[in-house]
Design a protein around this motif. Sequence first.
Motif, mmCIF file in Angstrom:
data_model
loop_
_atom_site.group_PDB
_atom_site.id
_atom_site.type_symbol
_atom_site.label_atom_id
_atom_site.label_comp_id
_atom_site.label_asym_id
_atom_site.label_seq_id
_atom_site.Cartn_x
_atom_site.Cartn_y
_atom_site.Cartn_z
ATOM 1 N N TYR A 1 40.650 33.766 47.241
ATOM 2 C CA TYR A 1 41.089 33.382 45.905
ATOM 3 C C TYR A 1 41.289 34.581 44.979
ATOM 4 O O TYR A 1 42.286 34.671 44.268
ATOM 5 N N SER A 2 40.312 35.484 44.980
ATOM 6 C CA SER A 2 40.349 36.561 43.997
ATOM 7 C C SER A 2 39.428 37.697 44.443
ATOM 8 O O SER A 2 38.752 37.603 45.463
ATOM 9 N N LEU B 1 45.816 43.218 39.614
ATOM 10 C CA LEU B 1 46.651 43.369 40.800
ATOM 11 C C LEU B 1 46.947 42.014 41.441
ATOM 12 O O LEU B 1 46.113 41.100 41.406
ATOM 13 N N ARG B 2 48.131 41.939 42.048
ATOM 14 C CA ARG B 2 48.533 40.731 42.782
ATOM 15 C C ARG B 2 49.038 41.151 44.161
ATOM 16 O O ARG B 2 49.850 42.074 44.277
ATOM 17 N N GLY C 1 43.373 39.894 41.242
ATOM 18 C CA GLY C 1 42.048 40.419 40.951
ATOM 19 C C GLY C 1 42.126 41.640 40.075
ATOM 20 O O GLY C 1 43.200 42.027 39.609
ATOM 21 N N THR C 2 40.972 42.268 39.848
ATOM 22 C CA THR C 2 40.917 43.417 38.945
ATOM 23 C C THR C 2 40.349 44.644 39.649
ATOM 24 O O THR C 2 39.553 44.540 40.578
ATOM 25 N N VAL D 1 33.726 42.730 45.044
ATOM 26 C CA VAL D 1 33.401 41.320 45.277
ATOM 27 C C VAL D 1 34.676 40.602 45.713
ATOM 28 O O VAL D 1 35.725 40.742 45.070
ATOM 29 N N ILE D 2 34.585 39.859 46.806
ATOM 30 C CA ILE D 2 35.706 39.078 47.319
ATOM 31 C C ILE D 2 35.344 37.602 47.207
ATOM 32 O O ILE D 2 34.327 37.155 47.768
ATOM 33 N N PHE D 3 36.151 36.837 46.495
ATOM 34 C CA PHE D 3 35.896 35.408 46.283
ATOM 35 C C PHE D 3 36.787 34.594 47.226
ATOM 36 O O PHE D 3 38.016 34.620 47.117
#
Length: 340
Positions: free
Chosen positions: A145-146, A223-224, A231-232, A248-250
């Motif tokens: 997701y993010s 970023l995309r 995410g950032t 962190v990976i969601f």
Amino acid sequence: MIKVAVIGCGSIARHRHLPEYAANQDVEIAAVCDIVQERAEELGSIYDAMAYTDYQEMLEREEIEAVSVCLPNYLHAPVSIAALKSGKHVLCEKPMATSSEEAEEMIETAKNARKWLMIAHNQRFVPSHQKAQEMIANGDLGKIYSFRTAFGHGGPEGWSADGADSWFFKKDEAFIGAMGDLGVHKTDLLRFILGEDFSSVGAFIETSAKDHSTVDDTAVCVLRTQSGIIGTLAASWSYNAGEDNATVIFGEKATLRLEEDPENNLIIQYPNGDKAKFELGGIQTNEIGKQTSSGVIDSFISSLKADEEPVIPGEEGKKSLEVILAALEANETKRIVEIK
């Protein structure tokens, strides 16, 4: 034995490249080079290597197979190209160049010379990062997701050989500040972990913490990826109270927390509240005297022994650099920029 030379005898050579070459049983350190003669002679004495102040003279005189380029950013491309043309394999520090054009010339020169070019993005070799990449590739997290990632510390003053007078703070030598020093590590890491490239970026990039600097010291990017993961990324020399190197990976099935906890390098959090914690060996730190093997040198030497393409070739370094270049454009134009 593979005979190597190190061009540039600053901190990255002193604390990482040279000790790791010396620890590799397949390497002989034949020469070192720095425009500051005392530095070259000191390290040459330590490693029983010839000391030079002119890298071109060294390339011509020494029978070496490979070089590490550990110089200010603006010299990465020209010196790497000269070494490749002289028939040497090259391990170049990041960012690999100051423009896409320079990076492409490095890549083409390596191909024409039939020599290997590797970029020293050491975060790919961190055990927690490799485990995260494996889990995502296997589908263990489901849909991603993010993400959020950061790399920040108090600045190169405590790390660079020249302290506050370092080239890191000079735009004509560094080209870019915290984004080139730290941010490019994280763009490369995220590309590696997520297994895809970025398609667009927005950014705020400032010089707010270093009065003596002519380059950025604090940046935040959005970023995309090509598949739509957003995410950032934060990169900063203003984190004075301590280093932050966490990611962190969601995901759909779990959240991964990497290098966020000082003891547990990887923490997996599940939607039902369960957690799994792993001690996998720490991430590289900029603290003098607390260096661990980065994995970069051993990987480079292994590729040379096998005559196989390095795991981080010039093409990968260029893709990570182009995210940073797009972020600079996004900050200047105050718009979202599509990445080449």
